[in-house]
Design a protein around this motif. Sequence first.
Motif, PDB file in Angstrom:
ATOM      1  N   LEU A 269       0.811  -1.211   0.000  1.00  0.00           N
ATOM      2  CA  LEU A 269       0.000   0.000   0.000  1.00  0.00           C
ATOM      3  C   LEU A 269       0.851   1.271   0.000  1.00  0.00           C
ATOM      4  CD1 LEU A 269      -2.733  -1.062   2.589  1.00  0.00           C
ATOM      5  CD2 LEU A 269      -2.777  -1.307   0.098  1.00  0.00           C
ATOM      6  N   VAL A 270       2.172   1.124   0.050  1.00  0.00           N
ATOM      7  CA  VAL A 270       3.078   2.272  -0.014  1.00  0.00           C
ATOM      8  C   VAL A 270       3.237   2.670  -1.480  1.00  0.00           C
ATOM      9  CG1 VAL A 270       5.438   3.063   0.390  1.00  0.00           C
ATOM     10  CG2 VAL A 270       4.279   1.639   2.095  1.00  0.00           C
ATOM     11  N   ALA A 271       3.213   3.953  -1.749  1.00  0.00           N
ATOM     12  CA  ALA A 271       3.234   4.442  -3.130  1.00  0.00           C
ATOM     13  C   ALA A 271       4.442   3.950  -3.911  1.00  0.00           C
ATOM     14  CB  ALA A 271       3.208   5.973  -3.137  1.00  0.00           C
ATOM     15  N   ARG A 272       4.179   3.497  -5.138  1.00  0.00           N
ATOM     16  CA  ARG A 272       5.252   3.199  -6.082  1.00  0.00           C
ATOM     17  C   ARG A 272       5.866   4.515  -6.551  1.00  0.00           C
ATOM     18  NH1 ARG A 272       2.138  -0.293 -10.519  1.00  0.00           N
ATOM     19  NH2 ARG A 272       3.586   0.909 -11.819  1.00  0.00           N
ATOM     20  N   ASP A 273       7.163   4.534  -6.728  1.00  0.00           N
ATOM     21  CA  ASP A 273       7.828   5.761  -7.148  1.00  0.00           C
ATOM     22  C   ASP A 273       7.301   6.272  -8.484  1.00  0.00           C
ATOM     23  OD1 ASP A 273       9.378   5.892  -4.872  1.00  0.00           O
ATOM     24  OD2 ASP A 273      11.095   4.859  -5.773  1.00  0.00           O
ATOM     25  N   ASP A 274       6.987   5.347  -9.405  1.00  0.00           N
ATOM     26  CA  ASP A 274       6.552   5.773 -10.739  1.00  0.00           C
ATOM     27  C   ASP A 274       5.095   6.216 -10.775  1.00  0.00           C
ATOM     28  OD1 ASP A 274       5.640   3.182 -10.265  1.00  0.00           O
ATOM     29  OD2 ASP A 274       5.828   2.564 -12.357  1.00  0.00           O
ATOM     30  N   LEU A 275       4.366   6.063  -9.643  1.00  0.00           N
ATOM     31  CA  LEU A 275       2.980   6.500  -9.596  1.00  0.00           C
ATOM     32  C   LEU A 275       2.757   7.659  -8.623  1.00  0.00           C
ATOM     33  CD1 LEU A 275       0.946   3.153  -9.769  1.00  0.00           C
ATOM     34  CD2 LEU A 275       1.733   4.634 -11.618  1.00  0.00           C
ATOM     35  N   ARG A 276       3.817   8.156  -8.014  1.00  0.00           N
ATOM     36  CA  ARG A 276       3.662   9.287  -7.100  1.00  0.00           C
ATOM     37  C   ARG A 276       3.237  10.552  -7.852  1.00  0.00           C
ATOM     38  NH1 ARG A 276       5.775   8.841  -1.941  1.00  0.00           N
ATOM     39  NH2 ARG A 276       6.997   6.950  -1.535  1.00  0.00           N
ATOM     40  N   ALA A 277       3.911  10.820  -8.958  1.00  0.00           N
ATOM     41  CA  ALA A 277       3.616  12.014  -9.756  1.00  0.00           C
ATOM     42  C   ALA A 277       4.109  11.767 -11.173  1.00  0.00           C
ATOM     43  CB  ALA A 277       4.274  13.250  -9.152  1.00  0.00           C
ATOM     44  N   PRO A 278       3.457  10.865 -11.913  1.00  0.00           N
ATOM     45  CA  PRO A 278       3.936  10.525 -13.261  1.00  0.00           C
ATOM     46  C   PRO A 278       3.825  11.713 -14.216  1.00  0.00           C
ATOM     47  CG  PRO A 278       1.770   9.568 -12.850  1.00  0.00           C
ATOM     48  CD  PRO A 278       2.241  10.121 -11.546  1.00  0.00           C
ATOM     49  N   ALA A 279       4.760  11.801 -15.126  1.00  0.00           N
ATOM     50  CA  ALA A 279       4.794  12.906 -16.085  1.00  0.00           C
ATOM     51  C   ALA A 279       3.643  12.792 -17.078  1.00  0.00           C
ATOM     52  CB  ALA A 279       6.126  12.915 -16.825  1.00  0.00           C
ATOM     53  N   LEU A 280       2.921  13.877 -17.288  1.00  0.00           N
ATOM     54  CA  LEU A 280       1.828  13.877 -18.261  1.00  0.00           C
ATOM     55  C   LEU A 280       2.342  13.548 -19.653  1.00  0.00           C
ATOM     56  CD1 LEU A 280      -0.163  17.064 -17.145  1.00  0.00           C
ATOM     57  CD2 LEU A 280      -0.639  14.665 -16.567  1.00  0.00           C
ATOM     58  N   ASP A 281       3.525  14.037 -19.965  1.00  0.00           N
ATOM     59  CA  ASP A 281       4.118  13.785 -21.275  1.00  0.00           C
ATOM     60  C   ASP A 281       4.176  12.296 -21.580  1.00  0.00           C
ATOM     61  OD1 ASP A 281       7.113  13.453 -22.797  1.00  0.00           O
ATOM     62  OD2 ASP A 281       5.722  14.927 -23.639  1.00  0.00           O
ATOM     63  N   HIS A 282       4.538  11.500 -20.587  1.00  0.00           N
ATOM     64  CA  HIS A 282       4.609  10.050 -20.779  1.00  0.00           C
ATOM     65  C   HIS A 282       3.214   9.419 -20.811  1.00  0.00           C
ATOM     66  CE1 HIS A 282       5.607   5.857 -20.437  1.00  0.00           C
ATOM     67  NE2 HIS A 282       5.071   5.774 -19.228  1.00  0.00           N
ATOM     68  N   LEU A 283       2.349   9.843 -19.902  1.00  0.00           N
ATOM     69  CA  LEU A 283       1.016   9.238 -19.824  1.00  0.00           C
ATOM     70  C   LEU A 283       0.218   9.448 -21.106  1.00  0.00           C
ATOM     71  CD1 LEU A 283      -0.030  10.194 -16.173  1.00  0.00           C
ATOM     72  CD2 LEU A 283       0.993   8.057 -16.976  1.00  0.00           C
ATOM     73  N   LEU A 284       0.487  10.537 -21.819  1.00  0.00           N
ATOM     74  CA  LEU A 284      -0.230  10.812 -23.063  1.00  0.00           C
ATOM     75  C   LEU A 284       0.153   9.861 -24.191  1.00  0.00           C
ATOM     76  CD1 LEU A 284      -0.053  14.713 -23.017  1.00  0.00           C
ATOM     77  CD2 LEU A 284      -2.143  13.338 -22.888  1.00  0.00           C
ATOM     78  N   THR A 285       1.229   9.109 -24.004  1.00  0.00           N
ATOM     79  CA  THR A 285       1.690   8.209 -25.068  1.00  0.00           C
ATOM     80  C   THR A 285       1.196   6.778 -24.890  1.00  0.00           C
ATOM     81  OG1 THR A 285       3.756   7.531 -23.954  1.00  0.00           O
ATOM     82  CG2 THR A 285       3.799   9.575 -25.256  1.00  0.00           C
ATOM     83  N   LEU A 286       0.489   6.494 -23.808  1.00  0.00           N
ATOM     84  CA  LEU A 286       0.145   5.112 -23.486  1.00  0.00           C
ATOM     85  C   LEU A 286      -0.851   4.523 -24.473  1.00  0.00           C
ATOM     86  CD1 LEU A 286      -0.330   5.339 -19.591  1.00  0.00           C
ATOM     87  CD2 LEU A 286       1.693   4.544 -20.845  1.00  0.00           C
ATOM     88  N   ASP A 287      -0.501   3.382 -25.067  1.00  0.00           N
ATOM     89  CA  ASP A 287      -1.493   2.603 -25.793  1.00  0.00           C
ATOM     90  C   ASP A 287      -2.070   1.573 -24.826  1.00  0.00           C
ATOM     91  OD1 ASP A 287       0.351   0.474 -25.596  1.00  0.00           O
ATOM     92  OD2 ASP A 287       1.046   0.701 -27.663  1.00  0.00           O
TER      93      ASP A 287
END
Length: 378
Positions: A269-287
Amino acid sequence: MATAVANADPARLRHLIEREAAKAGFDCVAVTTPDAIPKAPGRLQQFVAEGQHGSMEWMAETVARRGDPKTLWPEVRSIIMLGMNYGPDQNPIAMLGQKDRGTISVYAQNRDYHDVVKGRLKQLAGVFAARAGAEVKVFVDTAPVMEKPLAEAAGLGWQGKHTNLVSRHFGSWLFLGSIFTTAELVPDAPEPDHCGSCRACLDICPTQAFPAPYRLDARRCISYLTIENKGPIPHEFRKAIGNRVYGCDDCLAICPWNKFASVASEMKLVARDDLRAPALDHLLTLDDLEFRTLFSGSPIKRIGRDRFVRNVLIAAGNSCDPDLAARCTALLADASPLVRGAAVWALAQLLPAAEFARLRARQSETDAEVRSEWDTAA
């Protein structure tokens, strides 16, 4: 089996529950009865009758079962309520200032709590059933159980003015689960309301989702809009969403009782480092494949890639970062009309009016809802 339950020493059963709950990773445990929430059914009926559940039809369909635990299981005699702390290690509100990053609700920054809590409940219930000679059933959130009123009745906390459970020991950060049992257990006293005159949770809500203290209109709630809502996010709420790409913690995080909260000890239940504040730039590329890979084991996976990218596009539009415009433009060709429509809105916020007009002139959109987005943005 009935004889074993009847002859069980209540004090020994209580000690057993507390010991095994701690072993299973629960931070608090208390007991109530199935008839301990007589006012809850009426409040739920009013909530649904006024349409404040939005498109969550499953709530309307299960009103009768939610209102009375015995409709789920007529044999239940006692309900063991358990809480697992998921307190964050930083203030979620602080993340809202990072406009180029996405804010994910604390509960979704690692493993799906349904899986974590249910597994531990089964572990505890199995030991209890064997030792007490009682039948048991376990429930976590997805079942039609009114967990918050039951937790209040058991004394784990009280439902605050934001309608969520507040604990004197863990603040706003408790996952709840329940064990229904045929065992006759001594119930705990309910927790009184300690909100007093405070209205911090009501005042901080970006979309004014609380028509009154202790009442929530889910249709205005950012958690509902970004998670349960399957269609486009209504225009009136898009600016208020800010960079929240999954859920919202504002009303939880602002609660003064969080001064007693502690950081979650359960590593899942402790936050994953990559989900604490993911970059919008990267999230916009997700298929779709990349989305399912990134959020494997996460509750975010449940809403699917298209709804999630819709949310990210709203955050991109609110970022005031023109460097994200290229990513948003690429999504105008996405297979999902939901994504294309959100991309139009994002570009209307990020591009100069003349450049947006030129972009619009080149489009040949066939979906009526997406065309409406272009017309509204023009």
